[in-house]
Write a protein that holds these residues in place. Structure first.
Motif, PDB file in Angstrom:
ATOM      1  N   ILE A 121      54.305  83.370  -4.760  1.00  0.00           N
ATOM      2  CA  ILE A 121      53.155  84.232  -5.020  1.00  0.00           C
ATOM      3  C   ILE A 121      52.278  84.246  -3.771  1.00  0.00           C
ATOM      4  N   ARG A 146      53.947  78.312  -6.602  1.00  0.00           N
ATOM      5  CA  ARG A 146      53.012  79.099  -5.795  1.00  0.00           C
ATOM      6  C   ARG A 146      53.679  79.705  -4.565  1.00  0.00           C
ATOM      7  N   ASN A 191      48.035  82.246  -9.804  1.00  0.00           N
ATOM      8  CA  ASN A 191      48.845  81.335  -8.980  1.00  0.00           C
ATOM      9  C   ASN A 191      48.388  79.881  -9.127  1.00  0.00           C
TER      10      ASN A 191
END
Length: 260
Positions: A99, A96, A58
């Protein structure tokens, strides 16, 4: 299986990923794939690169060589011709969002209630309306068995309860991938089961997960793939039951003999 399914990219694809901190090479060309809906467990001794790999997925760490893809998208970089250019922090943060990550230590905001912790990212990052975020947060707290703790502060919870809040908080962003970095290692042994129970339920619901863990029973029961890392390389990977019952490499045998 339809043609669409066979051509779908894996949820995670690592292609010869390398990462160094100064002169210390922590990842030395990691290649692996995780299909959508799969659970991959990463095991190995301390310092083998497992957590660093997770942080690269990530883009909390920048890879030095190789490529990492999530759902077909190159992570942390844009490709122009044959050159890679690092994304701006803003664009990397956008990636991000999809995730979810659950850390060893729960990283909850101590001055906010459980409910406030769970709605923070959806309202601040995704600009979700507060009413919708609250409704979803209550659903998620119910899912992790903490519906009655919504107005409690983190310090009033056990470690296992805090970790379950951290899972709910990550799920509030509706991620397509969940990363778990030794989520039970900071917990008292009797609290481990409640966190693993939530993770089992997540796996059963089809969430794609990459889990760094020392819980071999969980890996055997829930994982689709088991990867043993040591010294920054993948030493062995395969069906968890096979690898655990019949490891092929001496290094894997030696590691498992101390755990099982």
């Amino acid at each position: 299986m339809s043609a669409v399914e066979t051509t779908a990219p894996p949820m995670v694809r690592a292609d010869r990923v390398c990462k160094s901190f100064g002169t210390l090479q922590v990842l030395k060309g990691i290649s692996l794939e995780v299909a959508k809906g799969e659970v991959l467990c990463l095991i190995g001794p301390s310092g083998s690169g497992k957590s660093t790999f997770l942080r690269c997925v990530n883009h909390l760490e920048v890879v030095n060589a190789g490529r990492l893809y999530v759902d077909g998208d190159l992570i942390g970089y844009r490709e122009r011709g044959d050159k890679l250019y690092e994304m701006s922090p803003k664009d990397a943060a956008k990636q991000r969002r999809d995730i979810g990550m659950v850390f060893q230590h729960f990283n909850l905001f101590p001055h906010r209630t459980v409910l406030e912790n769970v709605i923070e990212a959806p309202t601040q990052v995704k600009k979700q309306k507060k009413d919708a975020a609250l409704a979803r947060a209550r659903e998620l707290l119910d899912r992790v068995g903490l519906a009655d703790k919504a107005d409690t502060y983190p310090a009033q919870l056990s470690g296992g309860q805090q970790q379950r809040v951290a899972i709910a908080r990550a799920l509030a962003m509706e991620p397509k991938l969940m990363l778990f970095d030794e989520p039970t290692s900071a917990l008292d042994p009797e609290l481990v089961g409640e966190v693993l129970g939530v993770m089992r339920e997540l796996a059963a619901s089809g969430m794609t997960m990459v889990v760094v863990t020392h819980e071999m029973g969980f890996a055997r029961e829930v994982a689709d793939q088991l990867v043993f890392m040591d010294g920054g390389v993948v030493v062995e990977k395969g069906d968890p039951r096979e690898v655990l019952a019949n490891p092929q490499h001496e290094r894997t045998k030696s590691f498992l003999s101390k755990l099982l």
